[in-house]
Design a protein around this motif. Structure first.
Motif, PDB file in Angstrom:
ATOM      1  N   LYS A   1       1.060  -1.067   0.365  1.00 28.14           N
ATOM      2  CA  LYS A   1       0.362  -0.271  -0.085  1.00 28.14           C
ATOM      3  C   LYS A   1       0.643   1.038  -0.182  1.00 28.14           C
ATOM      4  CE  LYS A   1      -3.648   2.787   0.626  1.00 28.14           C
ATOM      5  NZ  LYS A   1      -4.837   2.432  -0.884  1.00 28.14           N
TER       6      LYS A   1
ATOM      7  N   ARG B   1     -14.772  -8.822   1.036  1.00 25.11           N
ATOM      8  CA  ARG B   1     -16.049  -8.663   0.362  1.00 25.11           C
ATOM      9  C   ARG B   1     -16.592  -9.308  -0.194  1.00 25.11           C
ATOM     10  NH1 ARG B   1     -16.679  -4.246  -3.306  1.00 25.11           N
ATOM     11  NH2 ARG B   1     -17.258  -5.708  -4.466  1.00 25.11           N
TER      12      ARG B   1
ATOM     13  N   ARG C   1     -20.493  -4.514   1.256  1.00 25.58           N
ATOM     14  CA  ARG C   1     -21.186  -4.639  -0.282  1.00 25.58           C
ATOM     15  C   ARG C   1     -21.471  -2.987  -0.009  1.00 25.58           C
ATOM     16  NH1 ARG C   1     -18.731  -7.603  -4.308  1.00 25.58           N
ATOM     17  NH2 ARG C   1     -18.707  -8.983  -3.219  1.00 25.58           N
ATOM     18  N   ARG C   2     -20.327  -2.258  -0.455  1.00 22.31           N
ATOM     19  CA  ARG C   2     -20.983  -0.356  -0.020  1.00 22.31           C
ATOM     20  C   ARG C   2     -22.093  -0.051  -1.269  1.00 22.31           C
ATOM     21  NH1 ARG C   2     -14.641   2.169   0.837  1.00 22.31           N
ATOM     22  NH2 ARG C   2     -14.531   0.569   1.939  1.00 22.31           N
TER      23      ARG C   2
ATOM     24  N   ASP D   1     -10.676   4.699   1.210  1.00 26.82           N
ATOM     25  CA  ASP D   1     -10.630   4.097   2.081  1.00 26.82           C
ATOM     26  C   ASP D   1     -10.644   4.300   2.939  1.00 26.82           C
ATOM     27  OD1 ASP D   1      -9.596   2.208   0.351  1.00 26.82           O
ATOM     28  OD2 ASP D   1      -6.530   3.772   0.271  1.00 26.82           O
ATOM     29  N   VAL D   2     -11.122   3.579   4.589  1.00 26.77           N
ATOM     30  CA  VAL D   2     -11.278   3.468   6.044  1.00 26.77           C
ATOM     31  C   VAL D   2     -10.724   3.649   6.612  1.00 26.77           C
ATOM     32  CG1 VAL D   2     -13.267   3.215   7.707  1.00 26.77           C
ATOM     33  CG2 VAL D   2     -13.964   3.583   4.991  1.00 26.77           C
TER      34      VAL D   2
ATOM     35  N   ARG E   1     -16.345   5.260  -1.540  1.00 22.58           N
ATOM     36  CA  ARG E   1     -15.534   4.004  -2.330  1.00 22.58           C
ATOM     37  C   ARG E   1     -14.074   3.609  -1.446  1.00 22.58           C
ATOM     38  NH1 ARG E   1     -13.952   5.195  -7.316  1.00 22.58           N
ATOM     39  NH2 ARG E   1     -13.736   3.600  -8.036  1.00 22.58           N
TER      40      ARG E   1
ATOM     41  N   PHE F   1       0.471   5.241   0.159  1.00 18.77           N
ATOM     42  CA  PHE F   1       0.384   6.583   0.114  1.00 18.77           C
ATOM     43  C   PHE F   1       0.885   7.647  -0.793  1.00 18.77           C
ATOM     44  CE2 PHE F   1      -1.328   4.469   3.881  1.00 18.77           C
ATOM     45  CZ  PHE F   1      -3.119   4.136   3.415  1.00 18.77           C
TER      46      PHE F   1
ATOM     47  N   ARG G   1      -6.193  -3.257   8.051  1.00 25.86           N
ATOM     48  CA  ARG G   1      -7.576  -2.908   7.263  1.00 25.86           C
ATOM     49  C   ARG G   1      -7.554  -3.161   5.709  1.00 25.86           C
ATOM     50  NH1 ARG G   1     -10.662   1.639   9.486  1.00 25.86           N
ATOM     51  NH2 ARG G   1     -10.254   1.578  11.138  1.00 25.86           N
TER      52      ARG G   1
ATOM     53  N   LEU H   1     -11.282  -2.210   4.381  1.00 23.56           N
ATOM     54  CA  LEU H   1     -11.767  -1.184   4.539  1.00 23.56           C
ATOM     55  C   LEU H   1     -10.427  -0.167   3.086  1.00 23.56           C
ATOM     56  CD1 LEU H   1     -12.231  -2.082   7.744  1.00 23.56           C
ATOM     57  CD2 LEU H   1     -14.070  -1.094   6.408  1.00 23.56           C
ATOM     58  N   VAL H   2      -9.743  -1.578   3.184  1.00 24.81           N
ATOM     59  CA  VAL H   2      -9.092   0.320   2.097  1.00 24.81           C
ATOM     60  C   VAL H   2      -7.970  -0.736   1.095  1.00 24.81           C
ATOM     61  CG1 VAL H   2      -6.128   1.244   2.396  1.00 24.81           C
ATOM     62  CG2 VAL H   2      -8.019   1.740   4.494  1.00 24.81           C
ATOM     63  N   ARG H   3      -7.939  -0.020   0.108  1.00 20.69           N
ATOM     64  CA  ARG H   3      -7.741  -0.916  -0.663  1.00 20.69           C
ATOM     65  C   ARG H   3      -6.130  -1.205  -1.290  1.00 20.69           C
ATOM     66  NH1 ARG H   3     -11.614  -0.176  -5.436  1.00 20.69           N
ATOM     67  NH2 ARG H   3     -11.995   1.820  -4.474  1.00 20.69           N
TER      68      ARG H   3
END
Lengths: 300, 271
Positions: free
Chosen positions: A14, A71, B102-103, B269-270, B267, A16, A50, A55-57
């Motif tokens: 990841k 997911r 699935r958001r 990142d959280v 959509r 940033f 995450r 939650l984080v791609r």
């Protein structure tokens, strides 16, 4: 309870902006054991977890539960339970209603709410608004959320943070119990000493990179022995030990000898005719070898 | 479908399990009842005098009832906006997305739940407006027109308008996740920016053509009556959409801000 499955990280990365938070992380976490995911603050632990939870791609790479991304799990809360570091509660909502909203969203039996509240010791406080909860109670509520779907996999970010000594004892027993039931338990921490009584396996990361993977004992084996020795003529002592092939460094109260046994150092001093005033074996603890592994930043 | 049903039930529980929805509702009902009742009493008392503003008897009642949506819509927008910005503010998006990865499903469930809540606010707003307004009209001997089907059509369209405004609030909250910023935007736009734009747009025919698409104007068109359009109409350039066109404009805004918000925040990142 669904069966514990193997968590698989493969080339997980990841970025940033210009900062590489997690770099090419690959390891697996097996069921039936408690695995500690360790590293100093900012090592990329939370970002990794995450990404695992969708939650984080990830910039690249994958993190899956037995090959299935979070997911894509048919019933996520019944497969994986997780508690992340951030306190994620609406302060005006009661603990029971907090859990109820996610019970409904996941299509779980609403009786689970009281069941998990009791399991984490909040049975009597379920109707209280979370805004009035102490840090320790919030941690327990986070854990109740993780247990909501009776999942085979648990992913807990810093679960011991903020607990009192009694709470720490309680969570250690709980983690042990969950692993003994065959679940996959992954807990992160920035302090090895905090989790070393609970974990069977350790995964250590620093600056987003994997730097050690193995059993807790494997960390013990990398342990080094040091000797602290002193004499009236400290310079002569240091020279004699150094001449015998050891690495020495000066201390305030003597000389530190790396990778040595006290008996050997005593013999060297005796042979050199130096009267030793102090001689002691110093064992490097797990925590110090952990700090040694993660570098200077570990001290933060 | 059952998965969507679960997400929808969850969103409804989120609304009902904190105190905010009924506190906002009480303030709204009191505000509308006082204003609608006060206006009915004012125009009722002025009814016979020649120097006061003259509004004919049959157009007075609908104007009073339209206080429901024209004063209440800001509460519906706030309800919707708070429902989404609270998720960002209290970081409850994390457990929400863990329970429903699935958001898109979460966002649609939230829009549907808040549209329902907005409709409920609409019903409460109309109870306040019609209850207080009709009571005081009767007291001054003016026909409250409760037997007229047009009155009840206006009530129904008002409830629809409130429902759509709540959905717009949800979308706005996704587009502007900062709660403070979202509240400031709602209040500044509805109470200040739009009224000025609507007045300004009524100065010429071509600007009025654009002005009728402003959300507040579209809402008034959907409801079918308002003091604002009366004032604008008196200015000469007031142009109104058909009621169904007004409804479509509000629906379009709700969809537009939600879709924009999906890309800018939902959509993402959280962390």
């Amino acid at each position: 309870m669904t069966a514990g499955v193997t968590i698989e990280f493969s080339g997980l990365t990841k970025t940033f902006g210009a900062v590489q938070a997690v770099s090419d992380l690959s390891f697996t976490v097996e069921p039936g054991r408690v695995t500690g995911f360790l590293g100093p603050n900012g090592a990329g632990k939370t970002t990794t977890l995450r990404m695992l939870l969708g939650l984080v791609r990830p910039t690249s790479g994958t993190a899956t539960f037995g090959g299935t991304a979070y997911r894509d799990l048919p019933s996520p809360l019944a497969t994986v339970g997780s508690a992340l570091e951030a306190a994620s509660f609406h302060p005006g909502r009661s603990a029971a209603n907090h859990l109820l909203t996610y019970t409904q969203a996941a299509g779980l039996d609403r009786e689970r709410v009281q069941l998990v509240l009791h399991r984490v010791g909040l049975g009597a406080y379920g109707d209280r608004r979370v805004g009035g909860y102490s840090l320790g109670m919030r941690q327990r509520l986070g854990l109740a959320f993780a247990l909501l779907g009776d999942p085979g996999v648990l992913v807990l970010d810093e679960p011991i943070n903020g607990l009192d000594p009694e709470g720490i004892k309680w969570i250690r027993l709980l983690l042990r119990e969950l692993a003994d039931e065959g679940r996959t338990v992954l807990i992160s921490s920035h302090l090895l000493s905090e989790v070393q009584q609970s974990v069977d396996e350790v995964v250590i990361v620093s600056h987003g990179k994997l730097i050690h993977r193995g059993s807790l004992a494997s960390l013990d084996q990398s342990e080094q022995k040091q000797v602290i020795v002193d004499a009236t003529d400290r310079a002569a002592l240091a020279a004699a030990v150094e001449a015998a092939g050891y690495t020495v460094s000066p201390l305030r109260g003597g000389v530190l000898v790396e990778n040595a046994e006290a008996a050997d150092v005593g013999r060297i001093a005796f042979a050199a005719g130096i009267a030793v005033t102090a001689l002691s074996q110093k064992r490097v603890g797990l925590e110090e070898s952990f700090l040694h592994l993660v570098g200077e930043e570990g001290a933060l | 479908m059952s998965r969507f049903g679960g997400a929808l039930r969850s969103e409804v529980t989120k609304i009902t399990s904190t105190r905010m929805w009924w506190i906002l509702a009480i303030i709204m009902v009191a505000y509308i009842a006082v204003c609608a009742g006060g206006a009915a009493a004012l125009f009722g008392a002025l009814g016979d005098s020649t120097n006061g503003p003259s509004i004919s008897g049959e157009s007075l009642a609908p104007l009073i009832y339209s206080f429901g949506p024209t004063l209440g819509y800001v509460f519906a927008v706030l309800l919707g906006a708070l429902a989404t910005t609270n998720e960002f503010r209290h970081q409850t998006l994390t457990p929400t997305f863990l329970a429903t990865p699935r958001r898109g499903r979460v966002l649609v469930a939230k829009l549907v739940a808040l549209t329902g809540a907005g409709a409920l606010y609409g019903v409460l707003a109309m109870i306040a407006a019609v209850g207080a307004g009709a009571g005081l009209l009767l007291a001054f001997g003016i026909d409250p027109q409760l037997g007229d089907p047009d009155t009840w059509a206006l009530v129904g369209r008002s409830v629809l308008a409130m429902a759509l405004w709540s959905a717009i609030g949800v979308g706005l909250g996704v587009l502007v996740p900062s709660q403070v910023a979202a509240i400031v935007i709602v209040l500044a736009f509805t109470q200040f920016v739009e009224p000025i734009l609507r007045l300004a747009s009524s100065i010429a025919e071509w600007t009025a053509q654009i002005g009728q698409f402003l959300p507040g104007a579209a809402s008034d068109a959907l409801v079918g009556a308002s003091f604002f359009s009366l004032a604008a109409g008196a200015g000469g350039g007031g142009t109104m959409l058909e009621w169904w066109q007004g409804g479509l404009v509000l629906l379009g805004i709700a969809v537009l801000v939600s879709v924009l918000g999906w890309f800018t925040s939902w959509r993402r990142d959280v962390t």
